[in-house]
Design a protein around this motif. Structure first.
Motif, PDB file in Angstrom:
ATOM      1  N   VAL A 112      47.510  42.171  44.614  1.00 45.33           N
ATOM      2  CA  VAL A 112      46.631  43.224  44.125  1.00 45.33           C
ATOM      3  C   VAL A 112      45.552  42.602  43.245  1.00 45.33           C
ATOM      4  N   HIS A 113      44.300  42.742  43.687  1.00 47.71           N
ATOM      5  CA  HIS A 113      43.169  42.242  42.899  1.00 47.71           C
ATOM      6  C   HIS A 113      42.390  43.441  42.389  1.00 47.71           C
ATOM      7  N   ASP A 114      42.516  43.715  41.104  1.00 47.43           N
ATOM      8  CA  ASP A 114      41.801  44.813  40.473  1.00 47.43           C
ATOM      9  C   ASP A 114      40.523  44.246  39.874  1.00 47.43           C
ATOM     10  N   GLU A 115      39.394  44.543  40.495  1.00 46.08           N
ATOM     11  CA  GLU A 115      38.102  43.992  40.085  1.00 46.08           C
ATOM     12  C   GLU A 115      37.754  44.412  38.653  1.00 46.08           C
ATOM     13  N   GLU A 116      38.050  45.655  38.308  1.00 48.29           N
ATOM     14  CA  GLU A 116      37.722  46.141  36.966  1.00 48.29           C
ATOM     15  C   GLU A 116      38.565  45.421  35.903  1.00 48.29           C
ATOM     16  N   ARG A 117      39.830  45.247  36.191  1.00 46.33           N
ATOM     17  CA  ARG A 117      40.711  44.535  35.254  1.00 46.33           C
ATOM     18  C   ARG A 117      40.268  43.084  35.094  1.00 46.33           C
ATOM     19  N   ALA A 118      39.886  42.460  36.204  1.00 48.21           N
ATOM     20  CA  ALA A 118      39.413  41.073  36.151  1.00 48.21           C
ATOM     21  C   ALA A 118      38.152  40.973  35.296  1.00 48.21           C
ATOM     22  N   ALA A 119      37.235  41.930  35.434  1.00 45.05           N
ATOM     23  CA  ALA A 119      36.000  41.917  34.642  1.00 45.05           C
ATOM     24  C   ALA A 119      36.308  42.074  33.158  1.00 45.05           C
ATOM     25  N   VAL A 120      37.250  42.943  32.837  1.00 50.23           N
ATOM     26  CA  VAL A 120      37.627  43.146  31.431  1.00 50.23           C
ATOM     27  C   VAL A 120      38.288  41.891  30.872  1.00 50.23           C
ATOM     28  N   GLU A 167      39.765  51.725  25.858  1.00 48.24           N
ATOM     29  CA  GLU A 167      39.670  51.714  27.324  1.00 48.24           C
ATOM     30  C   GLU A 167      40.009  50.335  27.880  1.00 48.24           C
ATOM     31  N   ALA A 168      39.495  49.302  27.227  1.00 49.03           N
ATOM     32  CA  ALA A 168      39.733  47.928  27.681  1.00 49.03           C
ATOM     33  C   ALA A 168      41.213  47.576  27.592  1.00 49.03           C
ATOM     34  N   GLU A 169      41.827  47.878  26.483  1.00 51.74           N
ATOM     35  CA  GLU A 169      43.244  47.558  26.322  1.00 51.74           C
ATOM     36  C   GLU A 169      44.111  48.340  27.277  1.00 51.74           C
ATOM     37  N   GLU A 170      43.714  49.573  27.560  1.00 51.24           N
ATOM     38  CA  GLU A 170      44.457  50.380  28.526  1.00 51.24           C
ATOM     39  C   GLU A 170      44.430  49.722  29.913  1.00 51.24           C
ATOM     40  N   LEU A 171      43.284  49.181  30.271  1.00 47.48           N
ATOM     41  CA  LEU A 171      43.165  48.487  31.556  1.00 47.48           C
ATOM     42  C   LEU A 171      43.982  47.198  31.586  1.00 47.48           C
ATOM     43  N   ILE A 172      43.920  46.452  30.508  1.00 46.89           N
ATOM     44  CA  ILE A 172      44.606  45.156  30.454  1.00 46.89           C
ATOM     45  C   ILE A 172      46.123  45.338  30.475  1.00 46.89           C
ATOM     46  N   PHE A 173      46.615  46.277  29.712  1.00 46.81           N
ATOM     47  CA  PHE A 173      48.055  46.413  29.555  1.00 46.81           C
ATOM     48  C   PHE A 173      48.689  47.414  30.514  1.00 46.81           C
TER      49      PHE A 173
END
Length: 176
Positions: A112-120, A167-173
Motif C-alpha cells: 500500500v503506497h499512500d501518496e498523501e502519507r508519503a508527502a507528509v 491533520e498531519a499527525e492523524e495521517l502519519i499515525f
C-alpha cells in the motif's frame, strides 16, 4: 591469489554481494560485469570474452531465490513510502535498477503506497508544512517547489504545506 575469471569466481562474488545488498537482476549483472572488467584489466586480458559467464550466474541466483525483482520492488516501495518518496520517484528508481514495469505495478498493488502519507512524511523530514520554523508566507513557495520536485502533485503539495499539525499527525499515525 589467482586473477582467473571463472564461473565459480563470479558465483562467489555474486553471493557475497547479495549477502550484503538487496539487488535486482539487472543490478547484479552490472556488478558482475564490473568485476570481470576489473579482473581482466589486472590480468591484461580482454573482458568481452568472459561476459558469457554472467547470465548463468544470474540464472543460478534467480533459481535459488537469491534475487527476485518483484520482492526487490516490493521492498523498495515499502521503504520508499516510509521515507516520503512519491510514486513517480519510486517508479523512476526501480526503472533505473532494471525492474520491469509489470513487477513495479504489482509491487504498488501489493504494498500500500499512500501518496498523501508519503508527502507528509517527507514534509516532516524536511521540516516543512506543520513542522516549519519560519512563517508560512516566507517559506510557502520553497516548500511547494520542494514537494513538487520530489514528485508529488501541486495540489497535494499545497494541501501538505497548509496542513495543521493535527491533520498531519492523524495521517502519519493512522493504521496503514
Amino acid at each position: 591469489m589467482s586473477n582467473k575469471i571463472t564461473a565459480e569466481y563470479l558465483r562467489r562474488a555474486a553471493l557475497h554481494y547479495l549477502n550484503r545488498y538487496n539487488a535486482s537482476e539487472d543490478s547484479l549483472r552490472r556488478v558482475l560485469k564490473r568485476k570481470i572488467e576489473r579482473r581482466a584489466r589486472e590480468a591484461e586480458d580482454d573482458p568481452h570474452q568472459h561476459y558469457e559467464l554472467i547470465e548463468p550466474v544470474v540464472c543460478f541466483c534467480r533459481d535459488h531465490k537469491f534475487i527476485d525483482d518483484l520482492r526487490f520492488a516490493q521492498s523498495k516501495v515499502r521503504t520508499g513510502t516510509s521515507k516520503g518518496k512519491s510514486r513517480s520517484k519510486l517508479t523512476l528508481e526501480l526503472n533505473s535498477k532494471g525492474v520491469s514495469g509489470e513487477d513495479i505495478q504489482t509491487a504498488f498493488e501489493d504494498e500500500v503506497h499512500d501518496e498523501e502519507r508519503a508527502a507528509v512524511l517527507l514534509a516532516k523530514r524536511r521540516r516543512m508544512g506543520p513542522w516549519r520554523t519560519k512563517p508560512l508566507d516566507l517559506r510557502r513557495e520553497k516548500e511547494l517547489a520542494s514537494l513538487v520536485r520530489a514528485g508529488f502533485s501541486f495540489s497535494l503539495a499545497r494541501k501538505v504545506v497548509e496542513m495543521s499539525m493535527e491533520e498531519a499527525e492523524e495521517l502519519i499515525f493512522a493504521p496503514a
